[in-house]
Design a protein around this motif. Structure first.
Motif, PDB file in Angstrom:
ATOM      1  N   UNK A 192       0.841  -1.197   0.000  1.00  0.00           N
ATOM      2  CA  UNK A 192       0.000   0.000   0.000  1.00  0.00           C
ATOM      3  C   UNK A 192       0.874   1.245   0.000  1.00  0.00           C
ATOM      4  N   UNK A 193       2.041   1.158   0.608  1.00  0.00           N
ATOM      5  CA  UNK A 193       3.011   2.249   0.627  1.00  0.00           C
ATOM      6  C   UNK A 193       3.396   2.706  -0.769  1.00  0.00           C
ATOM      7  N   UNK A 194       3.327   1.788  -1.747  1.00  0.00           N
ATOM      8  CA  UNK A 194       3.799   2.079  -3.100  1.00  0.00           C
ATOM      9  C   UNK A 194       2.716   2.677  -3.993  1.00  0.00           C
ATOM     10  N   UNK A 195       1.517   2.832  -3.481  1.00  0.00           N
ATOM     11  CA  UNK A 195       0.459   3.506  -4.240  1.00  0.00           C
ATOM     12  C   UNK A 195       0.678   5.018  -4.200  1.00  0.00           C
ATOM     13  N   UNK A 196       0.131   5.740  -5.173  1.00  0.00           N
ATOM     14  CA  UNK A 196       0.224   7.204  -5.122  1.00  0.00           C
ATOM     15  C   UNK A 196      -0.221   7.726  -3.760  1.00  0.00           C
ATOM     16  N   UNK A 197       0.421   8.785  -3.306  1.00  0.00           N
ATOM     17  CA  UNK A 197       0.286   9.242  -1.925  1.00  0.00           C
ATOM     18  C   UNK A 197      -1.116   9.737  -1.582  1.00  0.00           C
ATOM     19  N   UNK A 198      -2.002   9.855  -2.556  1.00  0.00           N
ATOM     20  CA  UNK A 198      -3.365  10.315  -2.286  1.00  0.00           C
ATOM     21  C   UNK A 198      -4.127   9.361  -1.377  1.00  0.00           C
ATOM     22  N   UNK A 199      -3.638   8.113  -1.248  1.00  0.00           N
ATOM     23  CA  UNK A 199      -4.324   7.146  -0.375  1.00  0.00           C
ATOM     24  C   UNK A 199      -3.995   7.399   1.094  1.00  0.00           C
ATOM     25  N   UNK A 200      -3.051   8.273   1.375  1.00  0.00           N
ATOM     26  CA  UNK A 200      -2.603   8.503   2.752  1.00  0.00           C
ATOM     27  C   UNK A 200      -3.485   9.557   3.432  1.00  0.00           C
ATOM     28  N   UNK A 201      -4.730   9.211   3.601  1.00  0.00           N
ATOM     29  CA  UNK A 201      -5.706  10.119   4.194  1.00  0.00           C
ATOM     30  C   UNK A 201      -6.569   9.361   5.190  1.00  0.00           C
ATOM     31  N   UNK A 202      -7.028  10.075   6.203  1.00  0.00           N
ATOM     32  CA  UNK A 202      -7.981   9.493   7.156  1.00  0.00           C
ATOM     33  C   UNK A 202      -9.403  10.000   6.914  1.00  0.00           C
ATOM     34  N   UNK A 203      -9.554  10.836   5.901  1.00  0.00           N
ATOM     35  CA  UNK A 203     -10.838  11.472   5.618  1.00  0.00           C
ATOM     36  C   UNK A 203     -11.607  10.661   4.566  1.00  0.00           C
ATOM     37  N   UNK A 401       2.292  12.325  -4.539  1.00  0.00           N
ATOM     38  CA  UNK A 401       1.572  12.042  -5.786  1.00  0.00           C
ATOM     39  C   UNK A 401       2.013  10.680  -6.333  1.00  0.00           C
ATOM     40  N   UNK A 402       2.469  10.627  -7.593  1.00  0.00           N
ATOM     41  CA  UNK A 402       2.850   9.369  -8.229  1.00  0.00           C
ATOM     42  C   UNK A 402       4.239   8.891  -7.852  1.00  0.00           C
ATOM     43  N   UNK A 403       4.987   9.663  -7.075  1.00  0.00           N
ATOM     44  CA  UNK A 403       6.415   9.406  -6.894  1.00  0.00           C
ATOM     45  C   UNK A 403       6.703   8.128  -6.115  1.00  0.00           C
ATOM     46  N   UNK A 404       5.815   7.753  -5.185  1.00  0.00           N
ATOM     47  CA  UNK A 404       6.009   6.476  -4.481  1.00  0.00           C
ATOM     48  C   UNK A 404       5.939   5.302  -5.451  1.00  0.00           C
ATOM     49  N   UNK A 405       4.998   5.359  -6.370  1.00  0.00           N
ATOM     50  CA  UNK A 405       4.866   4.284  -7.364  1.00  0.00           C
ATOM     51  C   UNK A 405       6.084   4.242  -8.272  1.00  0.00           C
ATOM     52  N   UNK A 406       6.554   5.406  -8.713  1.00  0.00           N
ATOM     53  CA  UNK A 406       7.723   5.451  -9.595  1.00  0.00           C
ATOM     54  C   UNK A 406       8.971   4.911  -8.902  1.00  0.00           C
TER      55      UNK A 406
END
Length: 506
Positions: A192-203, A401-406
């Motif tokens: 999950x860490x490697x998905x785009x950072x938009x998933x890092x939300x509690x909202x 953003x996309x940088x974790x995936x890249x």
């Protein structure tokens, strides 16, 4: 005497940040110079001002068949050369729509054209507006195909209860690292860490997460084709998987190599001009500094046009560079150091002669320089492709953003790099630099980087995958007979829209 046939016209409207403007301009230049298209390239007013400050009026002068225009964006007319406020930028996108429509419907050149006209853009509100007025639209996706497919999974991640996060503790307790996702079509298992950072939300109602999912979904129906700035060999599995859910897709890249291949050695000035679309003033003196260094002896460090490091991160990175013992070229944007320099004077004294710090640089030329041995990067997609094209290994420090995936792709799939932690201390930075610049790890990375450099070169030569895909794009999509915005269509659409437009009634 027969009237000469009008050339097909492409209207480029990239998402208005550096990492999207650069490849859009490269593609526009390639199609204009070597494939017979006229081009109108749209900047926002904010970026137009930045170009004028950085490079002067000549940068927007255009040439026969290639012109620049600008549309209002409502952003402040600041004279500061600084990274854009992404929240303000995203909020400004809907305001671009009426100005875009006014441009298309009232512009003399576009209105007079009876040849096919097509929008090439990655701004979804603009794409939808084009569809409303009958203007064909093609998406140019300027990040990796894997990051696009990852965004397509956001609804599934939510449905499975993986996001939003239950609390902020999950950002640091190992949840992102230990949660494995192995059901994404065309993508091997990833954390999950490697998905785009938009998933890092509690909202559960997070606007950016919802927008990313909506953008990915819109590409199923809005554009008539999707261009990915990549090459088949680099992302073959996910490209095949996406061909089942998207309109026709075309993998075309790396664009700097395609430009060099098309222009050849006879026209280096054109290649340099087409590759330089900087919204900030470049310091080319760093190339002279590199000329005095040994082959593969310099670490190049740059974090793109938007990523901001904290003062503490800058200081830790500085001492990691100093303690590594290696020479380095480090880009620190002017907006990073605010009014007071962050770097300690002791660091500057310690690294005198073996360190060069600059506010911006011609990155492609730097990465091609023989003195550069590795690249410490935020993992923006342009940086990834430019480094791959030059055969330079990566030290990955993804921002957002996309940088974790890249970064995941570079380190696990392509074997091109090593990743450092999200908030590394100087000791970790020092160790990582020593790894990529020398020893067994560095040697292995250099071999892999050389192999990918050769694959990219082959893909962009005549008969290579990217060259073939470019010809297919031109022949199957951009040059085909399709509904165009004819004079009658424009007049009809203009009348209907002008009556309803509050912009024109003011």
């Amino acid at each position: 005497m027969a009237t000469p046939a009008k050339r097909p016209h492409l209207l480029f409207f990239p998402f208005p940040v550096q990492g999207h403007v650069t490849p859009a301009f490269q593609l526009a230049s390639l199609l204009h110079r070597f494939h017979g298209f006229d081009v109108t390239f749209v900047h926002t007013d904010y970026n137009r001002r930045r170009v004028l400050r950085a490079r002067g009026a000549d940068a927007l002068a255009g040439s026969p068949g290639f012109r620049f225009v600008a549309v209002p964006d409502g952003l402040p007319a600041s004279d500061e050369v600084a990274a854009q406020d992404m929240a303000a930028l995203l909020l400004s996108l809907p305001a671009l729509v009426p100005h875009f429509k006014e441009l298309v419907l009232s512009d003399e050149l576009l209105a007079a054209s009876t040849a096919s006209c097509c929008l090439v853009s990655d701004v979804v509100p603009v794409q939808r507006a084009a569809k409303e007025i009958g203007l064909p639209c093609v998406t140019f996706w300027t990040s990796s195909a894997n990051s696009f497919m990852a965004c397509c999974q956001f609804p599934q991640l939510a449905a499975k209860g993986l996001v939003p996060l239950k609390d902020t503790e999950q950002l640091k307790n190992g949840y992102l690292e230990s949660t494995v996702v192995d059901w994404v079509p065309g993508m091997p298992k990833m954390r999950l860490k490697d998905f785009p950072s938009f998933i890092r939300t509690t909202d559960p109602d997070d606007a950016i997460f919802a927008m990313a999912a909506s953008i990915a979904e819109s590409h199923r129906t809005v554009p008539s084709a999707v261009i990915f700035h990549t090459l088949d060999e680099l992302e073959s599995q996910v490209l095949r998987a996406m061909s089942a859910i998207l309109p026709p897709i075309y993998a075309i890249g790396p664009l700097p190599l395609l430009l060099r291949q098309a222009a050849g050695d006879d026209d280096p000035a054109f290649v340099d001009a087409s590759g330089s679309t900087s919204l900030s003033k470049e310091n080319r003196a760093c190339l002279d500094w590199l000329d005095g260094k040994r082959a593969k002896s310099v670490l190049f460090a740059s974090f793109g046009s938007i990523v901001k490091l904290t003062d503490e991160q800058l200081v830790e990175l500085a001492w990691g560079l100093a303690n590594s013992g290696h020479d380095f070229l480090w880009v620190i944007r002017s907006d990073q150091q605010q009014k007071q320099p962050v770097l300690p004077p002791e660091f500057l004294a310690e690294t005198e002669g073996r360190g060069c710090v600059t506010s911006w640089c011609p990155q492609q030329a730097v990465l091609r320089h023989g003195a550069v041995g590795a690249f410490l990067t935020h993992c923006g997609w342009n940086s990834m492709l430019e480094s791959l094209s030059a055969g330079v290994p990566l030290l990955c420090w993804p921002g957002g953003a996309d940088q974790q995936t890249n970064s995941w792709l570079a380190c696990t799939e392509w074997r091109l790099g090593v990743e450092i932690g999200e908030d590394p201390r100087r000791e970790e930075v020092e160790l990582a630099i020593r790894q990529v610049m020398g020893g067994d790890v560095g040697e292995q990375l250099r071999r892999s980087a050389t192999e990918w450099k050769e694959k990219a070169a082959l893909a962009t030569r005549p008969g290579g995958s990217s060259s073939v895909n470019l010809e297919r794009l031109v022949n199957e999509v951009l040059s085909t007979e399709r509904k165009s915005v004819s004079s009658f269509d424009i007049a009809k659409a203009w009348k209907a829209w002008a009556c309803a437009s509050p912009v024109l009634r003011v």
